[in-house]
Design an enzyme around this catalytic site. Structure first.
Site, mmCIF file in Angstrom:
data_model
loop_
_atom_site.group_PDB
_atom_site.id
_atom_site.type_symbol
_atom_site.label_atom_id
_atom_site.label_comp_id
_atom_site.label_asym_id
_atom_site.label_seq_id
_atom_site.Cartn_x
_atom_site.Cartn_y
_atom_site.Cartn_z
ATOM 1 N N ARG A 62 0.860 -1.189 0.000
ATOM 2 C CA ARG A 62 0.000 0.000 0.000
ATOM 3 C C ARG A 62 0.895 1.237 0.000
ATOM 4 N NH1 ARG A 62 1.407 2.104 3.984
ATOM 5 N NH2 ARG A 62 0.220 3.963 3.444
ATOM 6 N N ASP A 81 -2.554 10.595 -3.001
ATOM 7 C CA ASP A 81 -2.746 9.521 -3.963
ATOM 8 C C ASP A 81 -3.043 10.040 -5.366
ATOM 9 O OD1 ASP A 81 -3.054 6.587 -2.565
ATOM 10 O OD2 ASP A 81 -3.476 8.223 -1.184
ATOM 11 N N ALA A 104 0.773 4.952 -2.535
ATOM 12 C CA ALA A 104 0.696 5.147 -3.984
ATOM 13 C C ALA A 104 1.994 4.783 -4.718
ATOM 14 C CB ALA A 104 0.272 6.582 -4.298
ATOM 15 N N ARG A 147 -6.717 -0.969 -7.935
ATOM 16 C CA ARG A 147 -7.140 0.151 -7.097
ATOM 17 C C ARG A 147 -7.341 1.370 -7.994
ATOM 18 N NH1 ARG A 147 -4.746 0.950 -1.266
ATOM 19 N NH2 ARG A 147 -6.866 1.786 -1.105
#
Length: 349
Positions: free
Chosen positions: A51, A240, A53, A94
């Site tokens: 996890r 992000d 970005a 994602r």
């Protein structure tokens, strides 16, 4: 406080597989797991074992290189078709973090430029390694710029985990603290726990303690009280996705902190590499916001804490409007308002 422990690299290329630090197991267990297939990489991203970005982008690039290396034969058209399918597959893992798409687009360009299967395999591997190496240098540069905004003895609030385990090394929002520890500069950090999956409590607190940084953990709903009573001088967060006007998507709860910073009259900084900017989107209203499994809210460690059948709203990110952001720290320098003018002058992606 001097740095005492190197943070282990969260993603490692091993030619036949990828080794990742399982961020879901922290802080109780420091566990490394091996990924051998594109499905393994997809699952590691969707389950938040990988996890952050930049780390998501790195893992995806390595995943494409890994899958490409396993292709058998010399049919370039078949190879391109299979690799393009893998790129599309990982793109769906994602939706919000733009680094994922930036990284996969770099891999796609190498794929399209290839003139042979063997050459493509080599080029894709080299490109994935380059993405990792560039990110480490980028994060250090972000840390150096960010450190200029703080004075020795400052107390700074942060949210979620934008640290070394979410990048190649150093992190974005946490990079100034890692560099301060290396240089013997005393900075105190308050870390919000970051509900619902507690990245601040599980990851940021662990990472900063490993690095010898003075860190204090608070629950998310303590932020206003902490700012008003603990001499917090500023807030710094990661990102992000940042749009052309400076609107910024980051972990849910970031917008609340920006509003608090505005109320208390303290700076609110965003730290992010140029790869996090999406200049194709004019404003944050256009950023797709991922909604995650309701169990992240209704359960804690697998134990239900909410009534059966209760309705749940679980967005993973919120968007902070540009007027609440004091500055955006990048590897190219610090960007101040007017963001709509100054971002295109600085970010050339």
């Amino acid at each position: 406080m001097q740095k005492t422990t190197d943070i282990p690299s969260s993603i490692q290329w091993k030619d036949t597989h990828i080794t990742i630090l399982n961020q879901q197991a922290l802080p109780q267990i420091t566990e490394f797991i091996d990924l051998y297939t594109i499905q393994d990489v997809f699952d590691s991203i969707t389950t938040l074992k990988v996890r952050g970005a930049p780390a998501i982008g790195i893992a995806a690039a390595y995943g494409i290189a890994l899958s490409a290396s396993a292709f058998i034969g010399d049919d370039l058209l078949a190879f391109r078709k299979k690799t393009e399918e893998d790129i599309s597959f990982l793109s769906s893992s994602r939706p919000t973090a733009v680094n994922l798409f930036w990284s996969l687009n770099r891999m796609r360009k190498k794929l399209n430029d290839a003139s042979s299967v063997n050459g493509a395999k080599t080029d894709l591997t080299h490109e994935a390694i380059a993405i990792f190496t560039e990110d480490e240098a980028t994060c250090r540069s972000i840390g150096e710029y960010g450190l200029t905004l703080f004075k020795p003895g400052d107390t700074v609030l942060t949210h979620c985990n934008a640290g070394g385990i979410a990048t190649a090394r150093y992190g974005t929002a946490l990079a100034p603290f890692h560099l301060a520890a290396e240089k013997g500069i005393n900075l105190r950090v308050f870390a919000c726990e970051t509900r619902p999956v507690l990245q601040g409590a599980r990851l940021t607190a662990w990472e900063l303690m490993q690095a010898g940084v003075d860190v204090t953990l608070i629950s998310d709903n303590m932020a206003a009280h902490a700012i008003s009573t603990q001499k917090i001088s500023s807030i710094i967060v990661g990102a992000d996705r940042i749009t052309a006007n400076g609107d910024t998507a980051n972990k849910i709860g970031t917008l609340s902190l920006a509003v608090l910073a505005n109320h208390f009259g303290i700076p609110f900084y965003v730290a992010a590499p140029s790869s996090t900017f999406d200049l194709s989107l004019e404003t944050g209203d256009l950023i797709p916001i991922e909604e995650r499994d309701p169990k992240e809210i209704t359960h804690i460690h697998g134990v239900r804490v909410a009534p059966e059948n209760v309705s749940v709203f679980n967005p993973a990110f919120d968007v902070t409007p540009n007027h609440l952001i004091t500055a955006i720290i990048t590897e190219e320098g610090i960007i101040y308002p007017d963001f709509k003018k100054n971002i295109p002058d600085t970010i050339k992606n």
